[in-house]
Scaffold this active site. Structure first.
Site, mmCIF file in Angstrom:
data_model
loop_
_atom_site.group_PDB
_atom_site.id
_atom_site.type_symbol
_atom_site.label_atom_id
_atom_site.label_comp_id
_atom_site.label_asym_id
_atom_site.label_seq_id
_atom_site.Cartn_x
_atom_site.Cartn_y
_atom_site.Cartn_z
ATOM 1 N N ARG A 243 0.852 -1.179 0.000
ATOM 2 C CA ARG A 243 0.000 0.000 0.000
ATOM 3 C C ARG A 243 0.891 1.233 0.000
ATOM 4 O O ARG A 243 1.957 1.245 0.616
ATOM 5 C CB ARG A 243 -0.908 0.038 1.230
ATOM 6 C CG ARG A 243 -2.100 -0.904 1.173
ATOM 7 C CD ARG A 243 -3.135 -0.419 0.178
ATOM 8 N NE ARG A 243 -4.335 -1.235 0.178
ATOM 9 C CZ ARG A 243 -4.537 -2.267 -0.624
ATOM 10 N NH1 ARG A 243 -3.578 -2.656 -1.462
ATOM 11 N NH2 ARG A 243 -5.680 -2.932 -0.588
ATOM 12 N N GLU B 160 -3.596 7.618 -4.641
ATOM 13 C CA GLU B 160 -3.996 7.103 -5.960
ATOM 14 C C GLU B 160 -5.320 7.705 -6.419
ATOM 15 O O GLU B 160 -6.222 7.924 -5.611
ATOM 16 C CB GLU B 160 -4.116 5.573 -5.884
ATOM 17 C CG GLU B 160 -2.801 4.901 -5.563
ATOM 18 C CD GLU B 160 -2.934 3.396 -5.376
ATOM 19 O OE1 GLU B 160 -4.053 2.865 -5.540
ATOM 20 O OE2 GLU B 160 -1.932 2.750 -5.057
ATOM 21 N N HIS C 273 -1.330 0.396 -9.964
ATOM 22 C CA HIS C 273 -1.932 -0.499 -8.976
ATOM 23 C C HIS C 273 -2.590 -1.700 -9.667
ATOM 24 O O HIS C 273 -3.797 -1.924 -9.544
ATOM 25 C CB HIS C 273 -2.959 0.238 -8.110
ATOM 26 C CG HIS C 273 -3.242 -0.475 -6.812
ATOM 27 N ND1 HIS C 273 -3.706 0.181 -5.690
ATOM 28 C CD2 HIS C 273 -3.140 -1.784 -6.458
ATOM 29 C CE1 HIS C 273 -3.872 -0.699 -4.709
ATOM 30 N NE2 HIS C 273 -3.547 -1.891 -5.163
#
Length: 331
Positions: A250, A279, A297
């Site tokens: 993360r 993000e 991602h």
């Protein structure tokens, strides 16, 4: 203050009910979306704040189950606004966007989709590892720009085999990454909260000591408050200008400002990043660096894995509606 009744054993009020008792929070996988709409008639939480307020005024007291992704969880305020919530069904292995502490206090169950994405995330980590050390993406851009013709051979990269690699977070995914790197003759070190009994890998007592002992640091720690900023300026300094960082965990696990500063100033050799703090926003400074590989991602982003994740998400939802249990509850 709203009083919340804890969920009874077996969650008797969660038996096969659909429609207004199920809430979709944020975008979800298309297969999950189709089932929520066609099979369950679920409601969807509006994204516009004014519409959301009116929606919750009308429906908050009916909601028993929330279905979400790792990116759009059931946060503190939303959970407080759902007094009858009994379960959060999460698409993805990470659930740090959901208020786990409040859920535990109120007896709200949480599920995720472990195991089915382990291999693909580990594959992504390996791809980043090879790319950032061997500068594959940078070399591709070199050819596409015509620099091979204009400037000659591409600069030398760094050997990927035989490196000392540190795994920060030796869970399912961390172990799968380590297994792959063993095939490259790498020496594996790791850091967890406590050593893993029987592990053949070298344990380091802190993140900074792990970074100091290795050439490459791979971040595979779970997200959430406990790991926020775990890779800070001291860890990056310990890794040093000849060191490399790979993050498939993360964005919150790394102090992103410190990382950008270390990369821009050359105090870190390079980084392969699949996740970011805000993000889909990526620090502009990183876009200009050939020493950094940037992915949107996509750690588990294969058709096969997403199908498996969707199936497990729906299995959790059906299980809860059937008898109040979850197939893969979060411990």
């Amino acid at each position: 203050m709203t009083n919340y009744a804890p969920a009874p054993a077996g969650a008797a009020n969660a038996t096969a009910t659909v429609g207004h008792t199920i809430l979709q929070v944020g975008p979800v996988n298309p297969d999950v979306q189709a089932a929520l709409t066609e099979e369950f008639g679920a409601l969807r939480l509006p994204e516009v704040p004014e519409e959301r307020e009116a929606f919750l005024d009308a429906h908050a007291g009916e909601i028993r189950v929330a279905v979400c992704s790792g990116r759009f969880g059931v946060g503190t305020e939303l959970m407080r606004q759902l007094p009858q919530l009994r379960a959060v069904v999460n698409f993805g292995v990470g659930y740090d966007t959901t208020d786990v502490a409040q859920a535990a206090e109120r007896g709200i169950l949480i599920s995720n989709t472990p195991d089915v994405l382990t291999d693909c995330v580990a594959d992504t980590a390996l791809a980043l590892y090879l790319d950032v050390l061997r500068r594959v993406s940078a070399a591709d851009r070199y050819v596409r720009r015509g620099d091979w013709t204009a400037k000659g051979n591409f600069p030398l990269a760094v050997r990927a085999s035989g490196k000392r690699v540190g795994i920060l977070g030796l869970g399912r995914i961390g172990q799968a990454i380590a297994h792959r790197l063993e095939a490259f003759g790498c020496e594996i070190h790791y850091h967890n909260r406590r050593p893993i009994e029987g592990s053949a890998y070298a344990y380091q007592p802190s993140a900074a000591e792990l970074a100091a002992a290795v050439d490459v640091l791979v971040v595979a720690a779970a997200g959430g408050p406990d790991s926020a900023g775990l890779v800070d300026a001291q860890v990056l300094e310990s890794l040093g200008p000849a060191g490399y960082l790979v993050n498939i965990a993360r964005g919150s696990v790394i102090d992103e400002d410190a990382l950008v500063e270390a990369l821009v100033q050359g105090r870190l050799g390079g980084a392969g990043l699949d996740v970011f703090a805000h993000e889909p926003e990526v620090p502009a400074e990183l876009l200009e660096l050939d020493t950094v590989v940037l992915l949107p991602h996509l750690g588990s982003g294969t058709e096969e894995t997403r199908q498996d994740m969707a199936a497990l998400t729906l299995e959790n939802l059906r299980s809860f509606l059937r008898d109040g249990t979850l197939a893969t509850p979060v411990a």
